[in-house]
Design an enzyme around this catalytic site. Structure first.
Site, PDB file in Angstrom:
ATOM      1  N   ASP A   1       0.828  -1.208   0.000  1.00 52.77           N
ATOM      2  CA  ASP A   1       0.000   0.000   0.000  1.00 52.77           C
ATOM      3  C   ASP A   1       0.864   1.260   0.000  1.00 52.77           C
ATOM      4  O   ASP A   1       1.858   1.335   0.729  1.00 52.77           O
ATOM      5  CB  ASP A   1      -0.878   0.043   1.265  1.00 52.77           C
TER       6      ASP A   1
ATOM      7  N   GLU B   1      -5.271   4.383  -3.256  1.00 51.66           N
ATOM      8  CA  GLU B   1      -6.707   4.663  -3.178  1.00 51.66           C
ATOM      9  C   GLU B   1      -7.088   5.743  -4.196  1.00 51.66           C
ATOM     10  O   GLU B   1      -6.314   6.665  -4.472  1.00 51.66           O
ATOM     11  CB  GLU B   1      -7.091   5.114  -1.757  1.00 51.66           C
TER      12      GLU B   1
ATOM     13  N   GLU C   1     -13.964  -1.953  -2.096  1.00 53.95           N
ATOM     14  CA  GLU C   1     -14.231  -2.096  -0.651  1.00 53.95           C
ATOM     15  C   GLU C   1     -15.561  -1.464  -0.274  1.00 53.95           C
ATOM     16  O   GLU C   1     -15.941  -0.411  -0.791  1.00 53.95           O
ATOM     17  CB  GLU C   1     -13.110  -1.448   0.173  1.00 53.95           C
TER      18      GLU C   1
END
Length: 268
Positions: free
Chosen positions: A88, A120, A187
């Site tokens: 990440d 993200e 998600e």
């Protein structure tokens, strides 16, 4: 003389080819021993910024640093041989500009040896993804509920709850794939919307709190193994390690206090 066949780590092509053929098994890993235990069973190991809460006791992911991600990424690479390892990009490491994102992603790749990074979605993400992929850094995109945007969103909110949000998530998915992402984590997204995203885009979707029809599933390993009392609705507990650990520690403490440990055969 026979040579044992070299163990081959899964590649991005292997992950992409899974779409429509078999489900991808993905879990988080932050340490070498856990990575070693998961390696035989997983297609992809994610060194998630969830490490901030799971191992460091932080309230959310926003305080996780690049150095933390690199340290845990190195550990997971040491512990695994087969799974594709994705690290990440933490909050603040890629939002400023594609160039800043590239410098930080390059550092992650070079210092850990991982195969890809994950970031993200934000409005600048497609440009950043394209910039990274053009320069040899593979990217997994993350849409739907975005933990790094906790403060902007005012909490963890399910995506795709209305028509506007549905269209927004489909557009996000389309943009990141066109920019070059080889997989998309979806998600906290309504089942029907996650299914539609999976049916619409050409790369694998990896669900977490999304549809069973995603091309793969991921959970935080420590949640799935029952290390915490509170877990999100979408977590299924496959073990109860918290109870086992507490029981073991209590027995040890009792034995020490009663002078039952160490015994004669445990003493030099």
């Amino acid at each position: 003389m026979s040579h044992q066949a070299a163990i081959r780590r899964k590649t991005i092509k292997d992950i992409m080819k899974a779409k429509g053929t078999h489900k991808l098994v993905c879990l988080t890993a932050y340490t070498a021993p856990i990575a070693q235990m998961l390696d035989d069973h997983c297609d992809l190991l994610l060194v998630g910024d969830s490490v901030g809460m799971v191992l460091h006791g932080l309230p959310d992911t926003t305080a996780v640093t690049l150095d933390m991600m690199i340290m845990h990424g190195k550990a997971v690479m040491r512990g695994s041989q087969k799974a594709l390892v994705v690290v990440d990009m933490p909050f603040g490491s890629y939002e400023e500009s594609p160039q800043a994102g590239y410098r930080n992603a390059l550092r992650v790749m070079q210092e850990t040896g991982c195969q890809a990074i994950k970031l993200e979605y934000n409005s600048a993400a497609p440009e950043t993804i394209r910039f990274l992929v053009d320069r040899g850094i593979p990217v997994v995109a993350h849409i739907g509920l975005r933990p790094q945007y906790l403060h902007v969103e005012g909490g963890y909110k399910v995506a795709g709850k209305n028509e506007e949000s549905r269209k927004e998530q489909l557009e996000c998915a389309k943009q990141v794939v066109e920019a070059g992402a080889f997989a998309v984590v979806v998600e906290g997204t309504k089942d029907a919307v996650a299914r539609e995203i999976s049916d619409t885009i050409a790369v694998p979707t990896i669900g977490i709190g999304a549809s069973v029809d995603c091309d793969g599933q991921i959970l935080v390993t420590d949640d799935m193994l029952g290390m915490f009392e509170k877990t999100p609705k979408f977590v299924r507990r496959y073990a109860d390690l918290k109870t086992h650990i507490e029981d073991g520690v209590k027995k040890f403490a009792d034995d020490v206090r009663r002078e039952q440990f160490p015994a004669e055969d445990e003493t030099y």
